[in-house]
Design a protein around this motif. Structure first.
Motif, PDB file in Angstrom:
ATOM      1  N   MET A  35       0.555  -1.135  -0.016  1.00  0.00           N
ATOM      2  CA  MET A  35       0.404  -0.255  -0.221  1.00  0.00           C
ATOM      3  C   MET A  35       0.749   1.351   0.294  1.00  0.00           C
ATOM      4  O   MET A  35       1.846   1.353   0.995  1.00  0.00           O
ATOM      5  CB  MET A  35      -0.794   0.128   0.754  1.00  0.00           C
ATOM      6  CG  MET A  35      -1.823   1.100   1.048  1.00  0.00           C
ATOM      7  SD  MET A  35      -2.864   1.028   3.297  1.00  0.00           S
ATOM      8  CE  MET A  35      -3.853   2.248   2.533  1.00  0.00           C
ATOM      9  N   VAL A  36       1.089   2.194  -1.025  1.00  0.00           N
ATOM     10  CA  VAL A  36       1.056   3.161  -1.219  1.00  0.00           C
ATOM     11  C   VAL A  36       0.530   4.762  -1.009  1.00  0.00           C
ATOM     12  O   VAL A  36      -0.646   5.162  -1.445  1.00  0.00           O
ATOM     13  CB  VAL A  36       2.074   3.530  -2.129  1.00  0.00           C
ATOM     14  CG1 VAL A  36       2.975   4.791  -3.179  1.00  0.00           C
ATOM     15  CG2 VAL A  36       2.858   2.221  -2.843  1.00  0.00           C
ATOM     16  N   GLU A  37       1.180   5.467   0.335  1.00  0.00           N
ATOM     17  CA  GLU A  37       0.276   6.125   1.382  1.00  0.00           C
ATOM     18  C   GLU A  37       0.680   7.872   0.915  1.00  0.00           C
ATOM     19  O   GLU A  37       0.243   8.677   1.139  1.00  0.00           O
ATOM     20  CB  GLU A  37       0.064   5.911   2.450  1.00  0.00           C
ATOM     21  CG  GLU A  37      -1.104   5.220   2.528  1.00  0.00           C
ATOM     22  CD  GLU A  37      -1.775   5.143   4.409  1.00  0.00           C
ATOM     23  OE1 GLU A  37      -1.969   5.971   4.509  1.00  0.00           O
ATOM     24  OE2 GLU A  37      -1.672   3.804   4.432  1.00  0.00           O
ATOM     25  N   GLY A  38       2.169   7.561  -0.377  1.00  0.00           N
ATOM     26  CA  GLY A  38       1.973   9.574  -0.132  1.00  0.00           C
ATOM     27  C   GLY A  38       3.234   9.600  -0.331  1.00  0.00           C
ATOM     28  O   GLY A  38       4.534   8.608   0.450  1.00  0.00           O
ATOM     29  N   GLY A  39       4.088  10.843  -0.361  1.00  0.00           N
ATOM     30  CA  GLY A  39       3.569  12.040  -0.644  1.00  0.00           C
ATOM     31  C   GLY A  39       3.324  12.153  -2.662  1.00  0.00           C
ATOM     32  O   GLY A  39       3.982  11.086  -3.007  1.00  0.00           O
ATOM     33  N   GLY A  40       3.187  13.537  -2.886  1.00  0.00           N
ATOM     34  CA  GLY A  40       2.956  13.559  -3.948  1.00  0.00           C
ATOM     35  C   GLY A  40       4.388  12.962  -4.991  1.00  0.00           C
ATOM     36  O   GLY A  40       4.178  12.395  -6.542  1.00  0.00           O
ATOM     37  N   ALA A  41       5.451  13.360  -4.275  1.00  0.00           N
ATOM     38  CA  ALA A  41       7.236  12.998  -5.033  1.00  0.00           C
ATOM     39  C   ALA A  41       6.822  11.126  -5.266  1.00  0.00           C
ATOM     40  O   ALA A  41       7.035  10.361  -6.599  1.00  0.00           O
ATOM     41  CB  ALA A  41       8.458  12.821  -4.510  1.00  0.00           C
ATOM     42  N   THR A  42       6.227  10.689  -4.481  1.00  0.00           N
ATOM     43  CA  THR A  42       6.161   9.337  -4.205  1.00  0.00           C
ATOM     44  C   THR A  42       5.026   8.365  -5.067  1.00  0.00           C
ATOM     45  O   THR A  42       5.070   8.272  -5.830  1.00  0.00           O
ATOM     46  CB  THR A  42       5.901   8.457  -2.751  1.00  0.00           C
ATOM     47  OG1 THR A  42       7.290   8.876  -2.060  1.00  0.00           O
ATOM     48  CG2 THR A  42       6.429   6.865  -2.977  1.00  0.00           C
ATOM     49  N   HIS A  43       3.645   9.244  -4.901  1.00  0.00           N
ATOM     50  CA  HIS A  43       2.722   8.813  -5.799  1.00  0.00           C
ATOM     51  C   HIS A  43       2.996   9.147  -7.127  1.00  0.00           C
ATOM     52  O   HIS A  43       2.929   7.665  -7.990  1.00  0.00           O
ATOM     53  CB  HIS A  43       1.369  10.059  -6.072  1.00  0.00           C
ATOM     54  CG  HIS A  43       0.859   9.685  -4.352  1.00  0.00           C
ATOM     55  ND1 HIS A  43       0.660  11.012  -4.359  1.00  0.00           N
ATOM     56  CD2 HIS A  43       0.668   8.833  -3.864  1.00  0.00           C
ATOM     57  CE1 HIS A  43      -0.161  10.039  -2.514  1.00  0.00           C
ATOM     58  NE2 HIS A  43       0.258   9.365  -2.774  1.00  0.00           N
ATOM     59  N   THR A  44       3.968   9.963  -7.964  1.00  0.00           N
ATOM     60  CA  THR A  44       4.021  10.431  -9.565  1.00  0.00           C
ATOM     61  C   THR A  44       5.569   9.039 -10.133  1.00  0.00           C
ATOM     62  O   THR A  44       5.232   8.464 -10.876  1.00  0.00           O
ATOM     63  CB  THR A  44       5.220  11.534  -9.568  1.00  0.00           C
ATOM     64  OG1 THR A  44       4.064  12.644  -9.122  1.00  0.00           O
ATOM     65  CG2 THR A  44       6.179  11.569 -10.771  1.00  0.00           C
ATOM     66  N   LEU A  45       6.558   8.767  -8.990  1.00  0.00           N
ATOM     67  CA  LEU A  45       7.153   7.827  -8.961  1.00  0.00           C
ATOM     68  C   LEU A  45       6.667   6.675  -9.203  1.00  0.00           C
ATOM     69  O   LEU A  45       6.977   5.862 -10.399  1.00  0.00           O
ATOM     70  CB  LEU A  45       8.016   7.316  -7.866  1.00  0.00           C
ATOM     71  CG  LEU A  45       9.008   6.530  -8.083  1.00  0.00           C
ATOM     72  CD1 LEU A  45      10.543   6.973  -9.018  1.00  0.00           C
ATOM     73  CD2 LEU A  45      10.017   6.069  -6.318  1.00  0.00           C
ATOM     74  N   PHE A  46       5.592   6.577  -8.566  1.00  0.00           N
ATOM     75  CA  PHE A  46       4.677   4.594  -9.319  1.00  0.00           C
ATOM     76  C   PHE A  46       4.209   4.989 -10.493  1.00  0.00           C
ATOM     77  O   PHE A  46       4.492   3.812 -11.030  1.00  0.00           O
ATOM     78  CB  PHE A  46       4.552   4.185  -7.623  1.00  0.00           C
ATOM     79  CG  PHE A  46       5.012   3.505  -6.340  1.00  0.00           C
ATOM     80  CD1 PHE A  46       5.112   2.302  -6.727  1.00  0.00           C
ATOM     81  CD2 PHE A  46       5.168   4.128  -5.322  1.00  0.00           C
ATOM     82  CE1 PHE A  46       6.283   1.285  -5.746  1.00  0.00           C
ATOM     83  CE2 PHE A  46       6.636   3.881  -3.981  1.00  0.00           C
ATOM     84  CZ  PHE A  46       6.595   2.293  -4.539  1.00  0.00           C
ATOM     85  N   LEU A  47       4.117   5.932  -9.632  1.00  0.00           N
ATOM     86  CA  LEU A  47       2.584   6.019 -10.755  1.00  0.00           C
ATOM     87  C   LEU A  47       3.548   6.314 -12.388  1.00  0.00           C
ATOM     88  O   LEU A  47       2.351   5.569 -14.055  1.00  0.00           O
ATOM     89  CB  LEU A  47       1.759   7.519 -10.759  1.00  0.00           C
ATOM     90  CG  LEU A  47       0.532   7.100 -10.386  1.00  0.00           C
ATOM     91  CD1 LEU A  47      -0.274   8.457  -9.663  1.00  0.00           C
ATOM     92  CD2 LEU A  47      -0.898   5.998 -10.431  1.00  0.00           C
ATOM     93  N   THR A  48       4.582   7.225 -12.506  1.00  0.00           N
ATOM     94  CA  THR A  48       5.290   6.992 -13.973  1.00  0.00           C
ATOM     95  C   THR A  48       5.463   5.525 -14.189  1.00  0.00           C
ATOM     96  O   THR A  48       6.230   5.114 -15.604  1.00  0.00           O
ATOM     97  CB  THR A  48       5.926   8.270 -14.103  1.00  0.00           C
ATOM     98  OG1 THR A  48       6.742   8.561 -13.199  1.00  0.00           O
ATOM     99  CG2 THR A  48       5.336   9.343 -13.861  1.00  0.00           C
TER     100      THR A  48
END
Length: 227
Positions: free
Chosen positions: A154-167
């Motif tokens: 489960m990945v809960e953030g923040g923005g840089a981490t969300h971006t890393l996983f989604l991209t």
């Protein structure tokens, strides 16, 4: 295809896409009904991951709050709280943060080859420090987690981490909760940072669930493979 954990990314945001504001106080985007839903999702995970910026900004505990859910995990032979994971490129982590001091579970810190010696010296024996490349490689992180028997992350953030996983195209399920207000600050932290995402107008995600939880709404998506 390389074996990796199932990745569920979870976020709460304002209607203008902010996950926090610029004040020093914590911004509550959700409500108790949704906090309980998130707790249930956490209880079903093998590991919970946040970036080091989130630890510095929010000082989250990242534990399963429900006593019943903790007991059920223990009865299944699992720790009461999932493994806790963070990523840091700078090595700026505080071993006294709640991430490290709460929850009777293992803590992992993934960092760069350059920062690893300093991070090991800083955190001591409160966490295991793992090198994840010259720059943090999300695929290396996921491969190492598989070796540690993590099947659901489960990945809960923040923005840089969300971006890393989604991209990187490694998110299997996305949960987005929208709060019924705007933050309205240009420099407030966002759900994601500007980047090239495989989830784009030519590769739309599949909406699998919508749910009202009090005054917030949950949207669940499954990304599709790029054409």
């Amino acid at each position: 295809m390389a074996v990796r954990p199932y990745v569920l990314l979870s976020v709460a945001a304002s209607l203008d896409g902010c996950i926090d504001d610029t004040s020093t106080a914590r911004l509550l985007l959700s409500n108790e009904e949704d906090f309980d839903r998130v707790d249930e999702v956490r209880a079903g995970a093998d590991a919970i991951l946040v970036g080091a910026n989130t630890i510095r900004a929010d000082n989250p505990r990242l534990v399963v709050r429900s006593a019943r859910r903790r007991e059920e995990r223990l009865a299944d032979g699992r720790p009461a709280t999932p493994l806790k994971v963070t990523l840091t490129g700078s090595g700026d982590v505080d071993p006294g943060a709640a991430f490290f001091t709460t929850g009777d579970t293992e803590k992992l810190v993934y960092t760069t080859e350059c920062a690893a010696p300093a991070v090991r010296a800083r955190v001591g024996d409160v966490a295991t420090v793992v090198t994840a490349g010259r720059r943090i490689d999300v695929h290396a992180v996921l491969a190492d987690l598989v070796d540690r028997k993590v099947e659901r992350l489960m990945v809960e953030g923040g923005g840089a981490t969300h971006t890393l996983f989604l991209t990187a195209g490694v998110v299997d399920e996305l949960h987005v909760v929208y709060a019924p207000f705007f933050v309205g600050q240009a420099d407030a932290p966002r759900f994601v940072n500007p980047a090239r995402f495989p989830q784009n107008p030519g590769c739309r995600m599949t909406l699998t669930e919508t749910r009202q939880l009090g005054d917030v709404v949950l949207l669940c998506y499954r990304p599709r493979a790029a054409p």
